[in-house]
Design an enzyme around this catalytic site. Sequence first.
Site, PDB file in Angstrom:
ATOM      1  N   THR A  80       6.403   7.433  -2.139  1.00 29.39           N
ATOM      2  CA  THR A  80       6.423   8.125  -0.840  1.00 29.39           C
ATOM      3  C   THR A  80       7.689   8.955  -0.705  1.00 29.39           C
ATOM      4  O   THR A  80       7.645  10.114  -0.277  1.00 29.39           O
ATOM      5  CB  THR A  80       6.318   7.095   0.309  1.00 29.39           C
ATOM      6  OG1 THR A  80       5.094   6.380   0.146  1.00 29.39           O
ATOM      7  CG2 THR A  80       6.334   7.762   1.665  1.00 29.39           C
ATOM      8  N   CYS A 324     -11.223   0.207  11.109  1.00 28.62           N
ATOM      9  CA  CYS A 324     -10.911  -1.121  11.623  1.00 28.62           C
ATOM     10  C   CYS A 324      -9.958  -1.886  10.701  1.00 28.62           C
ATOM     11  O   CYS A 324      -9.448  -2.930  11.075  1.00 28.62           O
ATOM     12  CB  CYS A 324     -12.190  -1.911  11.855  1.00 28.62           C
ATOM     13  SG  CYS A 324     -13.365  -1.790  10.518  1.00 28.62           S
TER      14      CYS A 324
END
Lengths: 382, 72
Positions: A80, A324
């Site tokens: 990242t 979810c």
Amino acid sequence: MSHATPGTPDRVHLDNGGRAPWHPLARQAFEQALADGWADPRRLHAEGRRAVRLLDGAREAVAAVLGARTQEVHLTPSHTASLHSAVASAAAARRRAGGTVVASAVERAAVLHAARAAGELSTVPADRLGRVDADAMVSAVRAPGVALAALQHANGEVGTVQPVEAVHEAARAAGVPLLVDAGASVGHVAVPQDWDLLAADPADWGGPAGVGVLAVRQRVRTAAVGPEDEDPWAPGGVSVPLAFAAAVALQAVEADRAEQEARRRALVDRLRAQVARIPDVEVVGDPDDRLPHVATFSFLYVDGEALVTELDRHGFAVGSGSACTASTLEPSHVLAAMGVLTHGNVRIALDRATTADEVDRFCEVLPDAVARVREMLGVGGL
Amino acid sequence: MDARGLRCPLPVIRLAESAKGLPAGTELTVLSTDPAVKLDVPAWCRMRGHEHVTTREHTDDWTGWAVTVRLG
């Protein structure tokens, strides 16, 4: 029996994208580097010199695999961090050319976030298979005011390989540097050679997390954007044992990559064919031009979180891009850009240690797990 | 079809339940506060042979989406 989760032979870990178990040689290398390279490589004494030798060796080994010069390879705190630094520093160096960063809609979130922070993000759409529209990306790159273009080598969520060669050719002609995120592909398929900046992820290829790799061709200009430090790509320096273990793991996985690629491609083909027989499923991503170890599917009328939990209960660890299962309650932006079903999503990434028997056992358990979750939701006959 | 407050995959399931037994050509609109409906209702249409007509965003009295489909 799986190497994936030592000590728990009944567990099958099929969520190896971005965080695979360490290659056995990486462990050995780590222990050796802990003993020999624990000191700060910036110090001038014997211990420091031993550490810097290991660090230099690690960069040299990574460079050889990537087809880069040693001085072009930088070690960073994470994949990242590599992507954030690459976008920020390459865009900053071309501020006079413009502030637009062209990126595909299916890039990793870090690239999209960094692009928005660096200037204006111009996204290029992907098709139902997750492949970026090469013509649209070429036009976007040629537009005036473009500082940087970013295109992944292959998508880690759905496996689809991207048209990096065509986009790099156009970018080069336009004088725009291209950042290639190869975080999901290095160690699994041949390293792409069409790039100006290339980011790769040791945690994905069987090395440690906590270290990243960013290669920047010497011809590419970058501007320091972080805090002032001796090493602008990793302020404070990287961990020598982690970097050394990452390099040894990369050499090790490259040694039998072709064999592992063929073996896992056959397993993924078998898995995709078996899953396609389950009612109301979308098998996601390009069937052929894809990563050899990644498989993704979405089941209609299935709660992704419930399915991950149900499979976990039966000993299988899988990933999911369903809303979810995300803290944001937003479905995966990759599935969204492709226009495929986002609920009931399951992501599989096979490790080098994953066996055919484990994949077969998963194929046996999955249809019943899907049926049970559908039963809980009472969707029979819909 | 009011599915507001329900999370994926429930809005699509409620829509499928409402569609059951209705003649082809019937238009149904599902209201939802779950962002996944924007993607999952068109995907459901594709898998079930229905037609996705429109998706409208609501920002006034409630925040969410109204997705209209024509049954096939």
